[in-house]
Enzyme design. Structure first.
Site, PDB file in Angstrom:
ATOM      1  CE  LYS A  76      59.057  17.512  70.923  1.00  0.00           C
ATOM      2  NZ  LYS A  76      59.844  18.240  69.944  1.00  0.00           N
ATOM      3  N   GLY A 171      78.882  22.194  72.130  1.00  0.00           N
ATOM      4  CA  GLY A 171      78.233  20.964  71.669  1.00  0.00           C
ATOM      5  C   GLY A 171      78.461  20.721  70.191  1.00  0.00           C
ATOM      6  N   GLY A 173      77.432  18.016  68.176  1.00  0.00           N
ATOM      7  CA  GLY A 173      76.635  16.867  67.763  1.00  0.00           C
ATOM      8  C   GLY A 173      76.270  16.966  66.292  1.00  0.00           C
ATOM      9  CB  VAL A 175      72.821  20.864  64.825  1.00  0.00           C
ATOM     10  CG1 VAL A 175      72.690  22.257  64.236  1.00  0.00           C
ATOM     11  CG2 VAL A 175      71.521  20.085  64.614  1.00  0.00           C
TER      12      VAL A 175
HETATM   13  P1  NAD Z   1      73.226  15.701  69.454  1.00  0.00           P
HETATM   14  O1  NAD Z   1      72.795  14.830  70.576  1.00  0.00           O
HETATM   15  O2  NAD Z   1      73.682  15.071  68.180  1.00  0.00           O
HETATM   16  O3  NAD Z   1      74.412  16.671  69.941  1.00  0.00           O
HETATM   17  C1  NAD Z   1      74.463  17.311  71.165  1.00  0.00           C
HETATM   18  C2  NAD Z   1      75.946  17.425  71.516  1.00  0.00           C
HETATM   19  O4  NAD Z   1      76.072  18.271  72.660  1.00  0.00           O
HETATM   20  C3  NAD Z   1      76.586  16.091  71.855  1.00  0.00           C
HETATM   21  O5  NAD Z   1      77.797  15.948  71.142  1.00  0.00           O
HETATM   22  C4  NAD Z   1      76.813  16.185  73.359  1.00  0.00           C
HETATM   23  O6  NAD Z   1      77.945  15.430  73.773  1.00  0.00           O
HETATM   24  C5  NAD Z   1      77.030  17.677  73.526  1.00  0.00           C
HETATM   25  N1  NAD Z   1      76.784  18.183  74.868  1.00  0.00           N
HETATM   26  C6  NAD Z   1      75.808  17.844  75.737  1.00  0.00           C
HETATM   27  N2  NAD Z   1      75.930  18.546  76.863  1.00  0.00           N
HETATM   28  C7  NAD Z   1      76.985  19.369  76.711  1.00  0.00           C
HETATM   29  C8  NAD Z   1      77.611  20.348  77.530  1.00  0.00           C
HETATM   30  N3  NAD Z   1      77.162  20.630  78.755  1.00  0.00           N
HETATM   31  N4  NAD Z   1      78.684  20.997  77.033  1.00  0.00           N
HETATM   32  C9  NAD Z   1      79.148  20.724  75.817  1.00  0.00           C
HETATM   33  N5  NAD Z   1      78.613  19.788  74.996  1.00  0.00           N
HETATM   34  C10 NAD Z   1      77.533  19.135  75.438  1.00  0.00           C
HETATM   35  O7  NAD Z   1      72.018  16.708  69.203  1.00  0.00           O
HETATM   36  P2  NAD Z   1      71.723  17.599  67.913  1.00  0.00           P
HETATM   37  O8  NAD Z   1      70.793  16.867  67.039  1.00  0.00           O
HETATM   38  O9  NAD Z   1      72.993  18.146  67.359  1.00  0.00           O
HETATM   39  O10 NAD Z   1      70.863  18.768  68.607  1.00  0.00           O
HETATM   40  C11 NAD Z   1      71.481  19.692  69.477  1.00  0.00           C
HETATM   41  C12 NAD Z   1      70.407  20.580  70.113  1.00  0.00           C
HETATM   42  O11 NAD Z   1      69.633  21.207  69.099  1.00  0.00           O
HETATM   43  C13 NAD Z   1      69.398  19.852  71.003  1.00  0.00           C
HETATM   44  O12 NAD Z   1      69.004  20.730  72.042  1.00  0.00           O
HETATM   45  C14 NAD Z   1      68.224  19.623  70.065  1.00  0.00           C
HETATM   46  O13 NAD Z   1      67.006  19.498  70.773  1.00  0.00           O
HETATM   47  C15 NAD Z   1      68.253  20.898  69.247  1.00  0.00           C
HETATM   48  N6  NAD Z   1      67.655  20.763  67.912  1.00  0.00           N
HETATM   49  C16 NAD Z   1      68.122  19.839  67.042  1.00  0.00           C
HETATM   50  C17 NAD Z   1      67.534  19.746  65.785  1.00  0.00           C
HETATM   51  C18 NAD Z   1      68.023  18.731  64.775  1.00  0.00           C
HETATM   52  O14 NAD Z   1      67.593  18.785  63.615  1.00  0.00           O
HETATM   53  N7  NAD Z   1      68.921  17.817  65.143  1.00  0.00           N
HETATM   54  C19 NAD Z   1      66.471  20.590  65.426  1.00  0.00           C
HETATM   55  C20 NAD Z   1      66.035  21.555  66.338  1.00  0.00           C
HETATM   56  C21 NAD Z   1      66.631  21.636  67.590  1.00  0.00           C
END
Ligand code: NAD
Length: 350
Positions: A76, A171, A173, A175
């Site tokens: 990382k 959340g 986002g 995913v």
């Molecule tokens: P993202 O930033 O696109 O989405 C996160 C969403 O969560 C956002 O819409 C944000 O507004 C919302 N959010 C934040 N705090 C919140 C709360 N307290 N209550 C409700 N909603 C809340 O991120 P992502 O890429 O969708 O990833 C989401 C999680 O999964 C992260 O923890 C990330 O580290 C993990 N992750 C992502 C991937 C990937 O491929 N994108 C892979 C492995 C792990």
């Protein structure tokens, strides 16, 4: 410094200081292949906090790669976001040179605070980057793995498919929204929340989801709770509110502390270890970097079902929390005969 590395069993720690660039690369373990893991570009209160983050996250990537059977080590990078103005393109080019100096021991990718353009700037200096625009967004692959993992957990815990079940998604986002779309297709009912109200309203219109306040998501009547926002959301305060039977979501580091996993086990809630269910993105990033086809990557993601079923069976048979089983299996793969545990041997026998 060495005791901090020892605490997380990290083998190498590399530093780069050049103008506004203050960067750390932690390489946890290279047994399975070159280390692969994202680059964070966020504010840190101090240098120690940044180093601790890199060490902890690098170890997590080793465990994730081991259980996903991906030929990568864990690594990382952390860049401490500079205060004041700076040339972002120049900074990421310098960071690319830093990566290049490690001759392929570490391959970077996107993480909190970085974007595709940064990866393209890194790529102008080094080939050791896996989420530049020529490779693509890993989120759909992560969502694919989460859907598969959730279906597997529900089959194991409840003996049925997703049709008619209620899933509470925290959340929406990259995913979380893709997950909502797929679960809607599978016939699940959705309860959703996001700090961004527009996203919740979108899910309400598109998938008929029920929208709740962010603080109310834990106490919803549902079969599955899916944390897809931040880490550390499973803590003593929140788990006492849960009414679900399964926890399956993409967020990293969902358990605030290790003993929360044990408490969930005692509450008879099946917790799907986060770094196993969300490993689709790593499988995608590694696969694309190594030139695998979309079909091959899909096949690798499908193997998650098998791994999770083995974790669930061992957890049930040994009366041990699922996250502990996953950790022990990963340690056995990484350290082989040195490992004290026998779960991975049991795994072969399942
Ligand atoms: P993202 O930033 O696109 O989405 C996160 C969403 O969560 C956002 O819409 C944000 O507004 C919302 N959010 C934040 N705090 C919140 C709360 N307290 N209550 C409700 N909603 C809340 O991120 P992502 O890429 O969708 O990833 C989401 C999680 O999964 C992260 O923890 C990330 O580290 C993990 N992750 C992502 C991937 C990937 O491929 N994108 C892979 C492995 C792990």
């Amino acid at each position: 410094m060495f005791s901090m590395m020892q605490g997380q069993t990290v083998q190498e720690l590399h530093f780069c200081q050049q103008g506004p660039l203050n960067a750390v690369i932690a390489i946890h373990n290279l047994t399975l292949g070159p280390a692969l893991g994202g680059c964070r570009f966020i504010d840190y209160e101090n240098e120690e906090q940044a180093i601790t983050d890199a060490l902890r996250l690098a170890k997590g990537m080793s465990y994730k790669a081991a259980l996903a059977r991906v030929p990568q080590g864990g690594g990382k990078a952390v860049i401490i976001k500079p205060k004041g103005s700076f040339d972002r393109q120049q900074l990421f080019k310098q960071f690319g040179q830093f990566i290049q100096s490690l001759s392929g021991r570490y391959i970077t990718a996107m993480d909190s605070g970085t974007q595709v353009q940064d990866m393209d700037d890194i790529r102008s200096q080094t080939p050791f980057v896996s989420s530049s625009s020529n490779i693509g967004d890993p989120s759909p692959a992560t969502a694919q793995g989460v859907v598969l993992g959730m279906i597997t957990a529900v089959e194991f815990q409840l003996g049925q498919d997703m049709k008619g079940l209620t899933v509470a998604i925290q959340g929406l986002g990259h995913v979380g929204m893709a997950l909502a779309k797929q679960l809607h297709k599978e016939g699940a009912k959705l309860i959703v929340c996001d700090v961004d109200e527009q996203k919740s309203l979108w899910a309400q219109q598109a998938f008929g989801a029920t929208v709740v306040n962010v603080d109310d998501i834990y106490s919803q009547e549902c079969e599955v709770f899916s944390p897809c926002g931040l880490g550390a959301v499973l803590n003593e305060k929140t788990i006492s509110q849960l009414k679900c039977k399964v926890i399956a979501g993409c967020a990293n580091n969902q358990l605030a502390q290790d003993d929360i996993g044990q408490m969930l086990h005692e509450q008879k809630i099946l917790y799907v270890p986060d770094y196993v269910i969300n490993s689709g993105g790593l499988i995608f990033a590694s696969g694309r970097f190594r030139g695998l086809s979309a079909h091959q990557i899909g096949h690798e993601i499908y193997k998650l079902k098998d791994t999770l079923n083995k974790i669930f069976i061992l957890s049930k048979n040994k009366k041990q929390a699922s996250h502990q089983i996953a950790n022990e299996m990963a340690e056995h793969i990484l350290y082989g005969a040195e490992s004290q545990n026998t779960n991975a041997n049991m795994l072969e026998a399942v």
